[in-house]
Design a protein around this motif. Structure first.
Motif, PDB file in Angstrom:
ATOM      1  N   UNK A   1       0.812  -1.214   0.000  1.00 19.17           N
ATOM      2  CA  UNK A   1       0.000   0.000   0.000  1.00 19.17           C
ATOM      3  C   UNK A   1       0.844   1.262   0.000  1.00 19.17           C
ATOM      4  N   UNK A   2       1.934   1.203   0.765  1.00 18.26           N
ATOM      5  CA  UNK A   2       2.810   2.373   0.815  1.00 18.26           C
ATOM      6  C   UNK A   2       3.443   2.623  -0.545  1.00 18.26           C
ATOM      7  N   UNK A   3       3.865   1.535  -1.204  1.00 18.02           N
ATOM      8  CA  UNK A   3       4.455   1.681  -2.531  1.00 18.02           C
ATOM      9  C   UNK A   3       3.482   2.265  -3.528  1.00 18.02           C
ATOM     10  N   UNK A   4       2.216   1.837  -3.440  1.00 17.78           N
ATOM     11  CA  UNK A   4       1.188   2.373  -4.333  1.00 17.78           C
ATOM     12  C   UNK A   4       0.958   3.856  -4.061  1.00 17.78           C
ATOM     13  N   UNK A   5       0.939   4.217  -2.787  1.00 16.60           N
ATOM     14  CA  UNK A   5       0.753   5.626  -2.434  1.00 16.60           C
ATOM     15  C   UNK A   5       1.907   6.481  -2.954  1.00 16.60           C
ATOM     16  N   UNK A   6       3.129   5.950  -2.863  1.00 22.91           N
ATOM     17  CA  UNK A   6       4.300   6.675  -3.362  1.00 22.91           C
ATOM     18  C   UNK A   6       4.196   6.878  -4.876  1.00 22.91           C
ATOM     19  N   UNK A   7       3.767   5.843  -5.585  1.00 21.18           N
ATOM     20  CA  UNK A   7       3.610   5.947  -7.040  1.00 21.18           C
ATOM     21  C   UNK A   7       2.570   6.996  -7.416  1.00 21.18           C
ATOM     22  N   UNK A   8       1.468   7.015  -6.673  1.00 21.47           N
ATOM     23  CA  UNK A   8       0.419   8.001  -6.940  1.00 21.47           C
ATOM     24  C   UNK A   8       0.935   9.411  -6.732  1.00 21.47           C
ATOM     25  N   UNK A   9       1.764   9.610  -5.728  1.00 18.46           N
ATOM     26  CA  UNK A   9       2.299  10.943  -5.436  1.00 18.46           C
ATOM     27  C   UNK A   9       3.388  11.357  -6.418  1.00 18.46           C
ATOM     28  N   UNK A  10       4.161  10.389  -6.882  1.00 22.69           N
ATOM     29  CA  UNK A  10       5.278  10.702  -7.775  1.00 22.69           C
ATOM     30  C   UNK A  10       4.830  10.867  -9.226  1.00 22.69           C
ATOM     31  N   UNK A  11       3.746  10.215  -9.603  1.00 23.58           N
ATOM     32  CA  UNK A  11       3.333  10.234 -11.005  1.00 23.58           C
ATOM     33  C   UNK A  11       3.125  11.646 -11.565  1.00 23.58           C
ATOM     34  N   UNK A  12       2.477  12.578 -10.842  1.00 22.79           N
ATOM     35  CA  UNK A  12       2.348  13.941 -11.402  1.00 22.79           C
ATOM     36  C   UNK A  12       3.691  14.595 -11.710  1.00 22.79           C
ATOM     37  N   UNK A  13       4.692  14.336 -10.867  1.00 24.85           N
ATOM     38  CA  UNK A  13       6.027  14.890 -11.131  1.00 24.85           C
ATOM     39  C   UNK A  13       6.637  14.251 -12.375  1.00 24.85           C
ATOM     40  N   UNK A  14       6.440  12.941 -12.494  1.00 28.92           N
ATOM     41  CA  UNK A  14       6.931  12.245 -13.684  1.00 28.92           C
ATOM     42  C   UNK A  14       6.255  12.778 -14.939  1.00 28.92           C
ATOM     43  N   UNK A  15       4.946  12.979 -14.881  1.00 29.45           N
ATOM     44  CA  UNK A  15       4.212  13.463 -16.042  1.00 29.45           C
ATOM     45  C   UNK A  15       4.642  14.888 -16.413  1.00 29.45           C
ATOM     46  N   UNK A  16       4.899  15.709 -15.406  1.00 32.72           N
ATOM     47  CA  UNK A  16       5.374  17.065 -15.645  1.00 32.72           C
ATOM     48  C   UNK A  16       6.706  17.052 -16.384  1.00 32.72           C
ATOM     49  N   UNK A  17       7.637  16.227 -15.931  1.00 35.62           N
ATOM     50  CA  UNK A  17       8.947  16.163 -16.558  1.00 35.62           C
ATOM     51  C   UNK A  17       8.869  15.582 -17.964  1.00 35.62           C
ATOM     52  N   UNK A  18       8.097  14.517 -18.134  1.00 34.55           N
ATOM     53  CA  UNK A  18       8.006  13.901 -19.456  1.00 34.55           C
ATOM     54  C   UNK A  18       7.359  14.859 -20.462  1.00 34.55           C
ATOM     55  N   UNK A  19       6.372  15.629 -20.029  1.00 36.26           N
ATOM     56  CA  UNK A  19       5.734  16.596 -20.925  1.00 36.26           C
ATOM     57  C   UNK A  19       6.692  17.713 -21.294  1.00 36.26           C
ATOM     58  N   UNK A  20       7.540  18.110 -20.345  1.00 43.02           N
ATOM     59  CA  UNK A  20       8.521  19.164 -20.614  1.00 43.02           C
ATOM     60  C   UNK A  20       9.542  18.727 -21.661  1.00 43.02           C
ATOM     61  N   UNK A  21       9.740  17.426 -21.819  1.00 42.51           N
ATOM     62  CA  UNK A  21      10.710  16.911 -22.780  1.00 42.51           C
ATOM     63  C   UNK A  21      10.103  16.639 -24.159  1.00 42.51           C
ATOM     64  N   UNK A  22       8.804  16.934 -24.317  1.00 45.28           N
ATOM     65  CA  UNK A  22       8.124  16.709 -25.595  1.00 45.28           C
ATOM     66  C   UNK A  22       8.036  18.018 -26.376  1.00 45.28           C
ATOM     67  N   UNK A  23       7.775  17.891 -27.687  1.00 42.98           N
ATOM     68  CA  UNK A  23       7.413  19.085 -28.451  1.00 42.98           C
ATOM     69  C   UNK A  23       5.918  19.322 -28.264  1.00 42.98           C
ATOM     70  N   UNK A  24       5.426  20.484 -28.718  1.00 39.88           N
ATOM     71  CA  UNK A  24       4.035  20.850 -28.472  1.00 39.88           C
ATOM     72  C   UNK A  24       3.058  19.855 -29.089  1.00 39.88           C
ATOM     73  N   UNK A  25       3.362  19.384 -30.288  1.00 39.18           N
ATOM     74  CA  UNK A  25       2.458  18.450 -30.964  1.00 39.18           C
ATOM     75  C   UNK A  25       2.284  17.163 -30.167  1.00 39.18           C
ATOM     76  N   UNK A  26       3.397  16.616 -29.685  1.00 38.53           N
ATOM     77  CA  UNK A  26       3.311  15.373 -28.920  1.00 38.53           C
ATOM     78  C   UNK A  26       2.690  15.621 -27.545  1.00 38.53           C
ATOM     79  N   UNK A  27       2.929  16.799 -26.971  1.00 43.41           N
ATOM     80  CA  UNK A  27       2.364  17.101 -25.658  1.00 43.41           C
ATOM     81  C   UNK A  27       0.840  17.170 -25.711  1.00 43.41           C
ATOM     82  N   UNK A  28       0.285  17.533 -26.878  1.00 43.67           N
ATOM     83  CA  UNK A  28      -1.162  17.639 -27.039  1.00 43.67           C
ATOM     84  C   UNK A  28      -1.777  16.403 -27.687  1.00 43.67           C
ATOM     85  N   UNK A  29      -0.967  15.398 -27.954  1.00 39.76           N
ATOM     86  CA  UNK A  29      -1.451  14.206 -28.658  1.00 39.76           C
ATOM     87  C   UNK A  29      -2.454  13.426 -27.824  1.00 39.76           C
TER      88      UNK A  29
END
Length: 260
Positions: A1-29
């Motif tokens: 459960x703790x691991x799942x909670x950590x993943x839920x909390x970290x995922x927005x940060x991961x998504x923010x970073x991955x989107x920052x590494x995309x171009x606009x077209x892929x970010x809106x895909x």
């Protein structure tokens, strides 16, 4: 459960970073990609060139630093008076502070905004700093911390002829190092992340803070998602690094007043 909670909390940060590494077209895909097909750092310099982020960072650092330091010193002096002082109405003052701590800060925005306009402080550093120079939380935390200190330390200072002011600065305050660091760190982080209050009391580009500066990527033509995420990543990194380094002091400082 703790691991799942950590993943839920970290995922927005991961998504923010991955989107920052995309171009606009892929970010809106649609459907979105979990990781950019061709990662690129181009969004970061592009984001910084869209607005005077240097000024935004300077404003934010100034406001956050002043409010954090003020919360430490004013909160410590007030908390010491409530913990060790003997004066009429002390219980009433403490009760009022506790009530203030229970009131959401957003509920005080309108009266504070009217006061700022009446004082002529709109769109100034005073409007960003003065209302947050001390908080009920910092006073209460220091008060609880000072209650745990043995009175014999203060009595020893009085026997040596030290004034109450000297006892506070030379004996009591240095011992409250963990609480001071806790208040300093939390006040700095709260001020760094503030958005609604700076939005209400500022209007010029020169007075914008970093969180307000992120709004430049929202235009009538849409949102430049990749640039927004790149700028947000740069804004979040200092906060994450600071908390990662100082989290043990925060935990110790908050827990110090809970154990007598």
């Amino acid at each position: 459960m703790i691991g799942l909670a950590v993943l839920v909390m970290i995922f927005p940060l991961y998504w923010m970073l991955s989107t920052a590494l995309k171009d606009l077209q892929e970010a809106l895909a649609v459907p979105p990609t979990l990781w950019p097909t061709s990662p690129s750092l181009e969004a970061f310099p592009d984001a910084l060139s869209e607005a005077p982020f240097g000024r935004y960072v300077a404003n934010t650092v100034l406001v956050a630093s002043v409010t954090a330091v003020a919360n430490v010193f004013i909160g410590a002096m007030t908390g010491y008076g409530l913990a060790r002082g003997a004066f009429r109405g002390k219980r009433l003052v403490l009760a009022m502070i506790l009530i203030a701590a229970m009131v959401p800060s957003e509920a005080t925005f309108i009266p504070n905004y009217v006061l700022i306009r009446e004082l002529g402080w709109y769109d100034t550093y005073a409007a960003l700093i003065v209302p947050w120079l001390v908080t009920a939380f910092s006073i209460f935390l220091f008060r609880q911390s000072f209650l745990t200190f043995p009175e014999s330390l203060a009595e020893a200072g009085r026997l040596d002829g030290a004034s109450e002011w000297r006892i506070f600065w030379s004996i009591v305050f240095p011992i409250a190092r963990s609480t001071s660091l806790t208040v300093l760190i939390l006040s700095f982080l709260w001020s760094w992340n503030a958005f609604l209050w700076p939005l209400l009391v500022t209007s010029s580009t020169e007075m914008r803070t970093l969180q307000l500066g992120l709004s430049v990527f929202q235009t009538e033509g849409g949102v430049y998602v990749n640039l927004l995420m790149a700028a947000t990543t740069l804004a979040v990194i200092p906060v994450i690094v600071m908390f990662a380094i100082t989290q043990k002091y925060v935990i110790n400082g908050i827990g110090q007043g809970a154990i007598k």
